[in-house]
Design a protein around this motif. Structure first.
Motif, PDB file in Angstrom:
ATOM      1  N   PRO A 132       0.674  -1.069   0.099  1.00 15.59           N
ATOM      2  CA  PRO A 132       0.097   0.254   0.068  1.00 15.59           C
ATOM      3  C   PRO A 132       1.002   1.388  -0.204  1.00 15.59           C
ATOM      4  N   ASP A 133       2.104   1.059   0.575  1.00 16.13           N
ATOM      5  CA  ASP A 133       2.965   2.217   0.683  1.00 16.13           C
ATOM      6  C   ASP A 133       3.367   2.688  -0.816  1.00 16.13           C
ATOM      7  N   LYS A 134       3.688   1.865  -1.679  1.00 14.79           N
ATOM      8  CA  LYS A 134       4.110   2.015  -3.075  1.00 14.79           C
ATOM      9  C   LYS A 134       2.728   2.356  -3.747  1.00 14.79           C
ATOM     10  N   SER A 135       1.651   1.792  -3.722  1.00 15.65           N
ATOM     11  CA  SER A 135       0.458   2.423  -4.420  1.00 15.65           C
ATOM     12  C   SER A 135       0.038   3.975  -3.916  1.00 15.65           C
ATOM     13  N   ARG A 136       0.347   4.111  -2.781  1.00 15.58           N
ATOM     14  CA  ARG A 136       0.048   5.622  -2.437  1.00 15.58           C
ATOM     15  C   ARG A 136       1.231   6.561  -3.077  1.00 15.58           C
ATOM     16  N   ALA A 137       2.412   6.105  -3.100  1.00 10.43           N
ATOM     17  CA  ALA A 137       3.394   6.906  -3.657  1.00 10.43           C
ATOM     18  C   ALA A 137       3.091   6.948  -5.128  1.00 10.43           C
ATOM     19  N   LEU A 138       2.740   6.011  -5.726  1.00 11.24           N
ATOM     20  CA  LEU A 138       2.176   6.045  -7.244  1.00 11.24           C
ATOM     21  C   LEU A 138       1.174   7.154  -7.428  1.00 11.24           C
ATOM     22  N   THR A 139       0.217   7.099  -6.534  1.00  8.22           N
ATOM     23  CA  THR A 139      -0.782   7.988  -6.668  1.00  8.22           C
ATOM     24  C   THR A 139      -0.396   9.463  -6.465  1.00  8.22           C
ATOM     25  N   LEU A 140       0.417   9.906  -5.332  1.00  8.05           N
ATOM     26  CA  LEU A 140       0.709  11.047  -5.219  1.00  8.05           C
ATOM     27  C   LEU A 140       1.730  11.502  -6.568  1.00  8.05           C
ATOM     28  N   LYS A 141       2.391  10.728  -6.895  1.00  5.23           N
ATOM     29  CA  LYS A 141       3.206  11.029  -8.199  1.00  5.23           C
ATOM     30  C   LYS A 141       2.283  11.434  -9.540  1.00  5.23           C
ATOM     31  N   GLY A 142       1.383  10.687  -9.496  1.00 11.32           N
ATOM     32  CA  GLY A 142       0.355  10.532 -10.675  1.00 11.32           C
ATOM     33  C   GLY A 142      -0.429  11.969 -10.615  1.00 11.32           C
ATOM     34  N   LEU A 143      -0.832  12.247  -9.294  1.00 18.13           N
ATOM     35  CA  LEU A 143      -1.800  13.521  -8.951  1.00 18.13           C
ATOM     36  C   LEU A 143      -0.793  14.815  -9.301  1.00 18.13           C
ATOM     37  N   LEU A 144       0.279  14.411  -8.897  1.00 17.50           N
ATOM     38  CA  LEU A 144       1.307  15.823  -9.049  1.00 17.50           C
ATOM     39  C   LEU A 144       1.441  15.941 -10.584  1.00 17.50           C
TER      40      LEU A 144
ATOM     41  N   LEU B  39      -0.825   6.693 -12.402  1.00 14.19           N
ATOM     42  CA  LEU B  39      -1.975   6.469 -11.522  1.00 14.19           C
ATOM     43  C   LEU B  39      -2.617   5.042 -12.132  1.00 14.19           C
ATOM     44  N   SER B  40      -2.364   4.582 -13.292  1.00 16.35           N
ATOM     45  CA  SER B  40      -2.747   3.178 -13.812  1.00 16.35           C
ATOM     46  C   SER B  40      -2.167   2.080 -12.939  1.00 16.35           C
ATOM     47  N   ALA B  41      -0.664   2.480 -12.644  1.00 14.51           N
ATOM     48  CA  ALA B  41       0.096   1.457 -11.853  1.00 14.51           C
ATOM     49  C   ALA B  41      -0.457   1.556 -10.471  1.00 14.51           C
ATOM     50  N   ALA B  42      -0.950   2.772 -10.069  1.00 16.62           N
ATOM     51  CA  ALA B  42      -1.492   2.595  -8.684  1.00 16.62           C
ATOM     52  C   ALA B  42      -2.654   1.720  -8.124  1.00 16.62           C
ATOM     53  N   VAL B  43      -3.599   1.878  -9.405  1.00 16.79           N
ATOM     54  CA  VAL B  43      -4.857   1.229  -9.069  1.00 16.79           C
ATOM     55  C   VAL B  43      -4.696  -0.578  -9.691  1.00 16.79           C
ATOM     56  N   ALA B  44      -3.456  -1.008  -9.845  1.00 18.31           N
ATOM     57  CA  ALA B  44      -3.058  -2.109 -10.110  1.00 18.31           C
ATOM     58  C   ALA B  44      -2.472  -2.974  -9.052  1.00 18.31           C
ATOM     59  N   GLY B  45      -2.286  -4.182  -9.107  1.00 20.99           N
ATOM     60  CA  GLY B  45      -1.511  -4.843  -8.189  1.00 20.99           C
ATOM     61  C   GLY B  45      -2.421  -5.428  -7.173  1.00 20.99           C
TER      62      GLY B  45
ATOM     63  N   PRO C 272      -9.040  11.644 -11.655  1.00 20.19           N
ATOM     64  CA  PRO C 272      -8.218  12.134 -12.528  1.00 20.19           C
ATOM     65  C   PRO C 272      -7.601  11.045 -13.487  1.00 20.19           C
ATOM     66  N   LEU C 273      -7.456   9.760 -13.056  1.00 20.50           N
ATOM     67  CA  LEU C 273      -6.970   8.838 -14.106  1.00 20.50           C
ATOM     68  C   LEU C 273      -8.029   8.549 -15.021  1.00 20.50           C
ATOM     69  N   VAL C 274      -9.374   8.538 -14.744  1.00 20.06           N
ATOM     70  CA  VAL C 274     -10.239   8.291 -15.725  1.00 20.06           C
ATOM     71  C   VAL C 274     -10.516   9.542 -16.640  1.00 20.06           C
ATOM     72  N   GLU C 275     -10.509  10.689 -16.302  1.00 20.56           N
ATOM     73  CA  GLU C 275     -10.246  11.888 -17.224  1.00 20.56           C
ATOM     74  C   GLU C 275      -8.948  11.836 -18.010  1.00 20.56           C
ATOM     75  N   ALA C 276      -7.777  11.555 -17.486  1.00 15.31           N
ATOM     76  CA  ALA C 276      -6.711  11.336 -18.219  1.00 15.31           C
ATOM     77  C   ALA C 276      -6.960  10.234 -19.550  1.00 15.31           C
ATOM     78  N   LEU C 277      -7.341   9.052 -19.182  1.00 17.90           N
ATOM     79  CA  LEU C 277      -7.480   8.148 -20.024  1.00 17.90           C
ATOM     80  C   LEU C 277      -8.582   8.538 -21.222  1.00 17.90           C
ATOM     81  N   LEU C 278      -9.701   8.886 -20.699  1.00 17.19           N
ATOM     82  CA  LEU C 278     -10.418   9.647 -21.901  1.00 17.19           C
ATOM     83  C   LEU C 278      -9.813  10.517 -22.740  1.00 17.19           C
ATOM     84  N   HIS C 279      -9.043  11.694 -22.083  1.00 18.60           N
ATOM     85  CA  HIS C 279      -8.368  12.476 -22.820  1.00 18.60           C
ATOM     86  C   HIS C 279      -7.469  11.742 -24.049  1.00 18.60           C
TER      87      HIS C 279
END
Length: 247
Positions: free
Chosen positions: A84-96, A110-116, A126-133
């Protein structure tokens, strides 16, 4: 009687016992390290990675994006013993990355954050919006489905409202207006005045329902909305018959 031989014999015996104890301790140490050394090192690395993540988050909030990203990379190199620490770090990086307009990189993080095994959906909207974009509609739909499964029945109204809003966005991008409106209405019922309210107003305006569109735009604005959507809603309240595509 000379006691010196006895004393020497006693010293020799104690020396042997101490050497034996030291040998046993050394053997036990080797055994413990073989069994648990890797985990201990990983735990140490994980502590280091948490420090890097904390500093990266601080630097990102201060606006030093490149330094923050470099610190996130150091955290990933140090490793995480707790998924969960890695997933949180990926989320924070993706949001930045998302906040600074780096859409493709944000989508990857953000895709990596929701995987695993320990998905983190803190950046799912924001991930959904990015993927739609990026026109990756199937991926966006998969994220929404997995998000809904992860929320389950115990989700807060706000979390469920965000997920339903994203379900509406995916349906809207697919040209499925009735399904989009149904998801938006569910979302708005759970969190009145949210972005779903704006999207319902836009769909009403496109369908020629001017008065209903204005009601939804006004409800959205009264909730304290800000940003691009709020500016568009104000403009469309003045002339809701103008129907640019809702984005």
């Amino acid at each position: 009687m000379n006691r010196e031989p006895y004393m020497m014999r006693g010293v020799t015996l104690w020396a042997c016992l101490l050497a034996l104890a030291a040998g046993l301790a050394g053997t036990a140490g080797v055994f413990v390290y073989a069994q648990y050394g890797s985990a201990l090192l990983t735990r140490g690395d994980s502590g280091v990675s948490r420090l890097f993540v904390g500093e990266a988050e601080r630097m990102g909030n201060a606006g030093d994006v490149e330094q923050a990203l470099a610190l996130y990379e150091k955290a990933f190199q140090a490793g995480f013993s707790f998924p969960p620490d890695k997933s949180r770090a990926l989320t924070l990086k993706g949001l930045l990355l998302w906040r600074h307009g780096r859409v493709r990189d944000a989508a990857d993080a953000l895709s990596a954050a929701v995987a695993g095994s320990a998905p983190n959906f803190g950046g799912a909207q924001p991930l959904v919006e990015a993927l739609l974009h990026l026109k990756r509609l199937d991926e966006a739909q998969t994220v929404v489905r997995r998000w809904a499964e992860a929320l389950g029945d115990s989700a807060t109204p706000q979390a469920r409202a965000e997920m339903l809003y994203c379900a509406g966005r995916v349906a809207q991008e697919r040209g499925e207006a009735p399904a989009a409106r149904a998801s938006y209405e569910e979302s708005a019922a759970l969190a009145p005045g949210n972005l779903a309210e704006y999207q319902i107003g836009a769909l009403c305006a496109e369908a020629g329902n001017v008065a209903e569109a204005r009601r939804h735009f006004e409800r959205f604005l009264l909730s304290g909305a800000s940003g691009n959507e709020a500016a568009k809603a104000r403009e469309r309240c003045r002339s809701p018959e103008a129907t640019p595509p809702p984005k």
